[in-house]
Design a protein around this motif. Structure first.
Motif, PDB file in Angstrom:
ATOM      1  N   SER A   2       0.833  -1.172   0.123  1.00 45.14           N
ATOM      2  CA  SER A   2      -0.027  -0.090   0.118  1.00 45.14           C
ATOM      3  C   SER A   2       0.891   1.199   0.031  1.00 45.14           C
ATOM      4  CB  SER A   2      -1.015  -0.012   1.350  1.00 45.14           C
ATOM      5  OG  SER A   2      -0.205   0.152   2.354  1.00 45.14           O
ATOM      6  N   GLU A   3       0.245   2.540   0.266  1.00 46.05           N
ATOM      7  CA  GLU A   3       1.227   3.440   0.107  1.00 46.05           C
ATOM      8  C   GLU A   3       1.469   3.945   1.490  1.00 46.05           C
ATOM      9  OE1 GLU A   3       2.431   5.429  -2.425  1.00 46.05           O
ATOM     10  OE2 GLU A   3       1.462   3.543  -3.637  1.00 46.05           O
ATOM     11  N   GLU A   4       0.803   3.263   2.770  1.00 44.19           N
ATOM     12  CA  GLU A   4       0.931   3.492   4.034  1.00 44.19           C
ATOM     13  C   GLU A   4       2.224   2.905   4.431  1.00 44.19           C
ATOM     14  OE1 GLU A   4      -1.273   5.299   5.788  1.00 44.19           O
ATOM     15  OE2 GLU A   4      -2.597   5.552   3.891  1.00 44.19           O
ATOM     16  N   ASN A   5       2.916   3.749   5.366  1.00 47.63           N
ATOM     17  CA  ASN A   5       4.348   3.283   5.929  1.00 47.63           C
ATOM     18  C   ASN A   5       3.947   2.068   6.643  1.00 47.63           C
ATOM     19  OD1 ASN A   5       5.789   5.190   4.863  1.00 47.63           O
ATOM     20  ND2 ASN A   5       5.668   6.585   6.463  1.00 47.63           N
ATOM     21  N   CYS A   6       5.150   1.012   6.805  1.00 48.91           N
ATOM     22  CA  CYS A   6       4.942  -0.015   7.365  1.00 48.91           C
ATOM     23  C   CYS A   6       4.656   0.101   8.940  1.00 48.91           C
ATOM     24  CB  CYS A   6       6.030  -0.748   7.242  1.00 48.91           C
ATOM     25  SG  CYS A   6       6.365  -2.134   8.388  1.00 48.91           S
ATOM     26  N   GLU A   7       3.721  -0.398   9.555  1.00 50.03           N
ATOM     27  CA  GLU A   7       3.495  -0.180  11.236  1.00 50.03           C
ATOM     28  C   GLU A   7       4.766  -0.504  11.873  1.00 50.03           C
ATOM     29  OE1 GLU A   7      -0.041  -2.024  12.422  1.00 50.03           O
ATOM     30  OE2 GLU A   7      -1.463  -0.839  10.957  1.00 50.03           O
ATOM     31  N   GLU A   8       5.421  -1.531  11.647  1.00 49.22           N
ATOM     32  CA  GLU A   8       6.578  -2.068  12.472  1.00 49.22           C
ATOM     33  C   GLU A   8       7.768  -0.937  12.366  1.00 49.22           C
ATOM     34  OE1 GLU A   8       6.736  -4.617  14.180  1.00 49.22           O
ATOM     35  OE2 GLU A   8       4.621  -5.284  13.856  1.00 49.22           O
ATOM     36  N   CYS A   9       8.158  -0.477  11.227  1.00 58.53           N
ATOM     37  CA  CYS A   9       9.385   0.307  11.261  1.00 58.53           C
ATOM     38  C   CYS A   9       8.934   1.849  10.688  1.00 58.53           C
ATOM     39  CB  CYS A   9      10.240  -0.330  10.080  1.00 58.53           C
ATOM     40  SG  CYS A   9       9.665  -0.288   8.333  1.00 58.53           S
ATOM     41  N   GLY A  10       7.879   2.269  10.566  1.00 58.53           N
ATOM     42  CA  GLY A  10       7.615   3.633  10.326  1.00 58.53           C
ATOM     43  C   GLY A  10       8.199   4.021   9.001  1.00 58.53           C
ATOM     44  N   GLY A  11       8.308   3.249   7.936  1.00 58.43           N
ATOM     45  CA  GLY A  11       8.957   3.306   6.547  1.00 58.43           C
ATOM     46  C   GLY A  11      10.368   3.232   6.464  1.00 58.43           C
ATOM     47  N   SER A  12      11.060   2.947   7.279  1.00 56.90           N
ATOM     48  CA  SER A  12      12.448   2.692   7.239  1.00 56.90           C
ATOM     49  C   SER A  12      12.968   1.513   6.740  1.00 56.90           C
ATOM     50  CB  SER A  12      13.305   2.759   8.436  1.00 56.90           C
ATOM     51  OG  SER A  12      12.928   2.175   9.506  1.00 56.90           O
ATOM     52  N   GLY A  13      12.066   0.434   6.526  1.00 59.28           N
ATOM     53  CA  GLY A  13      12.441  -0.817   6.180  1.00 59.28           C
ATOM     54  C   GLY A  13      12.843  -1.874   6.950  1.00 59.28           C
ATOM     55  N   CYS A  14      12.101  -2.920   7.124  1.00 56.18           N
ATOM     56  CA  CYS A  14      12.564  -4.032   8.078  1.00 56.18           C
ATOM     57  C   CYS A  14      12.029  -5.463   7.416  1.00 56.18           C
ATOM     58  CB  CYS A  14      11.461  -3.735   9.447  1.00 56.18           C
ATOM     59  SG  CYS A  14       9.802  -4.051   9.273  1.00 56.18           S
ATOM     60  N   TYR A  15      12.143  -6.244   8.475  1.00 54.68           N
ATOM     61  CA  TYR A  15      11.956  -7.824   7.961  1.00 54.68           C
ATOM     62  C   TYR A  15      10.415  -7.849   7.646  1.00 54.68           C
ATOM     63  CZ  TYR A  15      11.047 -12.683   8.162  1.00 54.68           C
ATOM     64  OH  TYR A  15      10.837 -14.016   7.797  1.00 54.68           O
ATOM     65  N   GLU A  16       9.405  -7.324   8.549  1.00 58.48           N
ATOM     66  CA  GLU A  16       8.212  -7.552   8.192  1.00 58.48           C
ATOM     67  C   GLU A  16       7.522  -7.112   6.934  1.00 58.48           C
ATOM     68  OE1 GLU A  16       6.277  -9.362  10.001  1.00 58.48           O
ATOM     69  OE2 GLU A  16       7.680  -9.619  11.553  1.00 58.48           O
ATOM     70  N   CYS A  17       8.193  -6.025   6.422  1.00 60.54           N
ATOM     71  CA  CYS A  17       7.741  -5.601   5.116  1.00 60.54           C
ATOM     72  C   CYS A  17       8.698  -5.535   3.916  1.00 60.54           C
ATOM     73  CB  CYS A  17       7.700  -3.804   5.365  1.00 60.54           C
ATOM     74  SG  CYS A  17       9.059  -2.931   5.585  1.00 60.54           S
ATOM     75  N   LEU A  18       9.690  -6.748   4.191  1.00 57.84           N
ATOM     76  CA  LEU A  18      10.386  -7.110   3.132  1.00 57.84           C
ATOM     77  C   LEU A  18      11.359  -5.831   3.119  1.00 57.84           C
ATOM     78  CD1 LEU A  18       8.453  -9.488   0.998  1.00 57.84           C
ATOM     79  CD2 LEU A  18       9.831 -10.062   2.778  1.00 57.84           C
ATOM     80  N   GLU A  19      11.736  -4.902   3.704  1.00 58.34           N
ATOM     81  CA  GLU A  19      12.471  -3.961   3.644  1.00 58.34           C
ATOM     82  C   GLU A  19      12.073  -2.945   2.455  1.00 58.34           C
ATOM     83  OE1 GLU A  19      16.466  -5.190   2.772  1.00 58.34           O
ATOM     84  OE2 GLU A  19      16.775  -5.826   4.798  1.00 58.34           O
ATOM     85  N   THR A  20      10.808  -2.865   2.392  1.00 57.51           N
ATOM     86  CA  THR A  20       9.976  -1.927   1.474  1.00 57.51           C
ATOM     87  C   THR A  20       9.765  -0.610   2.058  1.00 57.51           C
ATOM     88  OG1 THR A  20       7.839  -2.728   1.556  1.00 57.51           O
ATOM     89  CG2 THR A  20       9.145  -3.649  -0.183  1.00 57.51           C
ATOM     90  N   GLY A  21       9.632  -0.559   3.488  1.00 55.59           N
ATOM     91  CA  GLY A  21       9.049   0.313   4.184  1.00 55.59           C
ATOM     92  C   GLY A  21       7.365   0.753   4.332  1.00 55.59           C
ATOM     93  N   LYS A  22       6.640  -0.187   3.497  1.00 58.22           N
ATOM     94  CA  LYS A  22       5.299  -0.057   3.229  1.00 58.22           C
ATOM     95  C   LYS A  22       4.454  -1.216   3.505  1.00 58.22           C
ATOM     96  CE  LYS A  22       5.669   3.714   1.010  1.00 58.22           C
ATOM     97  NZ  LYS A  22       5.430   4.748   1.354  1.00 58.22           N
ATOM     98  N   ASP A  23       3.381  -0.973   4.066  1.00 56.39           N
ATOM     99  CA  ASP A  23       2.432  -1.972   4.803  1.00 56.39           C
ATOM    100  C   ASP A  23       1.938  -2.754   3.561  1.00 56.39           C
ATOM    101  OD1 ASP A  23       2.358  -1.736   7.483  1.00 56.39           O
ATOM    102  OD2 ASP A  23       0.609  -0.439   7.610  1.00 56.39           O
ATOM    103  N   ARG A  24       1.596  -3.854   3.935  1.00 55.98           N
ATOM    104  CA  ARG A  24       0.939  -4.881   2.983  1.00 55.98           C
ATOM    105  C   ARG A  24      -0.564  -4.212   2.583  1.00 55.98           C
ATOM    106  NH1 ARG A  24      -0.676  -8.614  -0.589  1.00 55.98           N
ATOM    107  NH2 ARG A  24      -0.727 -10.704  -0.207  1.00 55.98           N
ATOM    108  N   ALA A  25      -0.728  -4.362   1.093  1.00 54.91           N
ATOM    109  CA  ALA A  25      -2.031  -3.769   0.788  1.00 54.91           C
ATOM    110  C   ALA A  25      -3.189  -4.691   1.014  1.00 54.91           C
ATOM    111  CB  ALA A  25      -1.932  -3.698  -0.853  1.00 54.91           C
ATOM    112  N   ARG A  26      -4.336  -4.151   1.311  1.00 54.57           N
ATOM    113  CA  ARG A  26      -5.479  -5.126   1.530  1.00 54.57           C
ATOM    114  C   ARG A  26      -5.730  -5.889   0.425  1.00 54.57           C
ATOM    115  NH1 ARG A  26     -11.156  -3.457   4.423  1.00 54.57           N
ATOM    116  NH2 ARG A  26     -12.048  -5.309   4.638  1.00 54.57           N
ATOM    117  N   GLY A  27      -6.124  -7.291   0.940  1.00 50.17           N
ATOM    118  CA  GLY A  27      -6.308  -8.262  -0.335  1.00 50.17           C
ATOM    119  C   GLY A  27      -5.029  -9.233  -0.205  1.00 50.17           C
ATOM    120  N   ARG A  28      -5.069  -9.935  -1.059  1.00 50.95           N
ATOM    121  CA  ARG A  28      -4.237 -11.027  -1.228  1.00 50.95           C
ATOM    122  C   ARG A  28      -3.408 -11.010  -2.718  1.00 50.95           C
ATOM    123  NH1 ARG A  28      -2.103 -12.394   1.510  1.00 50.95           N
ATOM    124  NH2 ARG A  28      -2.109 -14.534   2.022  1.00 50.95           N
TER     125      ARG A  28
END
Length: 339
Positions: free
Chosen positions: A220-246
């Motif tokens: 999605s366009e939203e920053n990752c809740e875990e890292c705030g947009g800096s990139g982490c394991y949860e967001c595969l270092e993209t800095g973005k949250d998972r888009a809704r849906g699959r």
């Protein structure tokens, strides 16, 4: 017994993308020597994440001498067949879709009705609409009083039990994961499948790594809740949250989506297959309603619109009018708090 093979596979580890590392080796756990040095050779594969934690350890039995592998009532993607048998396996259907459908309808007496088109993923129960489920149950039980059993996810199992009419079944609701090879509902004439489940992004990413495919969860366009947009394991270092849906993105996004759907469809197909399991009762048709759009196409005999339920505001308006008699629309608007 596989410890030596796992160590050798780890020594052969390579980066497979999506924060996954894959290593593999051949192993003979029961090798005793002899003329045929390849006898009993198994393929051992390990998948690690970027934190070097084991995601999966896969062992393939020695199938090089097998003439065929038979899958009963199975709907997996061909890539999953190859992951669990041989990379060179060729998929052949024993019966075509029309023949399977005729066998199900006229030999088993099983008819399947899909309700609505929404997927309704209920792995965690986060998106379970209890009011809508209650409306569906009420509508179905009015038309089919013998509806007393269902299959759904473990997360909402008890909610579904409470919504069903009283049943003489010791376990009126099975949850996904325990439905395989069960005969609990063999003699039921009506059944209900509520929602679907899926293996989650991590499992799909593991399978992609094992098949050398490149895809990742859509962002999605939203920053990752875990890292705030800096990139982490949860967001595969993209800095973005998972888009809704699959949905998935990347060159092999279609492969990822097929892998995901194969799991969803397999569980729904197995759940529907808990009914009409006695060939002697084929003259007494069984109807199963599947409240999910991921029902395999060749299992759907009829489709009907999804059930509708009142919103909270609509319910408040009805209750106000019932309590106060005939009123004007302005009176209702003034009496109720703004949304």
């Amino acid at each position: 017994k596989y410890a030596p093979a796992i160590v050798r596979a780890l020594a052969d580890i390579d980066d497979a993308g999506n924060q996954r590392y894959v290593g593999e080796t051949d192993y003979q756990p029961f090798y005793r020597g002899g003329e045929n040095s390849d006898a009993g050779t198994e393929r051992v594969t390990v998948v690690l994440n970027k934190r070097y934690e084991f995601e999966e350890i896969k062992t393939l039995p020695p199938l090089s001498d097998a003439r065929c592998v038979v899958g009963l009532d199975a709907y997996p993607d061909p890539d999953r067949w190859r992951l669990n048998t041989l990379p060179s396996v060729t998929i052949t259907q024993v019966l075509n879709d029309e023949e399977r459908k005729n066998w199900r309808r006229f030999e088993r007496g099983l008819f399947i009705v899909q309700v609505g088109e929404a997927d309704r993923p209920l792995t965690t129960g986060k998106y379970f609409n209890k009011k809508k489920a209650e409306a569906l149950m009420n509508e179905l039980t009015d038309q089919f009083p013998r509806l007393r059993t269902a299959v759904t996810s473990k997360s909402v199992k008890q909610d579904v039990v409470k919504l069903l009419p009283e049943s003489n079944q010791p376990q009126p609701v099975l949850h996904y994961g325990e439905e395989f090879s069960r005969n609990d509902f063999a003699d039921e004439r009506v059944g209900l499948i509520v929602g679907c489940i899926d293996p989650g992004d991590d499992t799909v990413l593991n399978w992609l790594a094992l098949t050398d495919a490149e895809a990742e969860p859509e962002r999605s366009e939203e920053n990752c809740e875990e890292c705030g947009g800096s990139g982490c394991y949860e967001c595969l270092e993209t800095g973005k949250d998972r888009a809704r849906g699959r949905e998935f993105a990347g060159p092999d996004a279609d492969t990822a989506e097929r892998l995901l759907e194969s799991v969803r469809q397999t569980h729904v197909a197995q759940a529907a297959g808990r009914y009409a399991r006695s060939p002697t009762n084929a003259d007494k048709p069984t109807v199963v309603f599947t409240w999910t759009g991921v029902t395999p196409d060749n299992l759907v005999d009829f489709e009907i619109p999804d059930v509708r339920s009142l919103t909270q505001r609509q319910q408040e308006i009805i209750e106000y009018v019932e309590q106060n008699g005939p009123v004007k629309a302005r009176e209702v608007a003034d009496a109720l708090e703004p949304c």
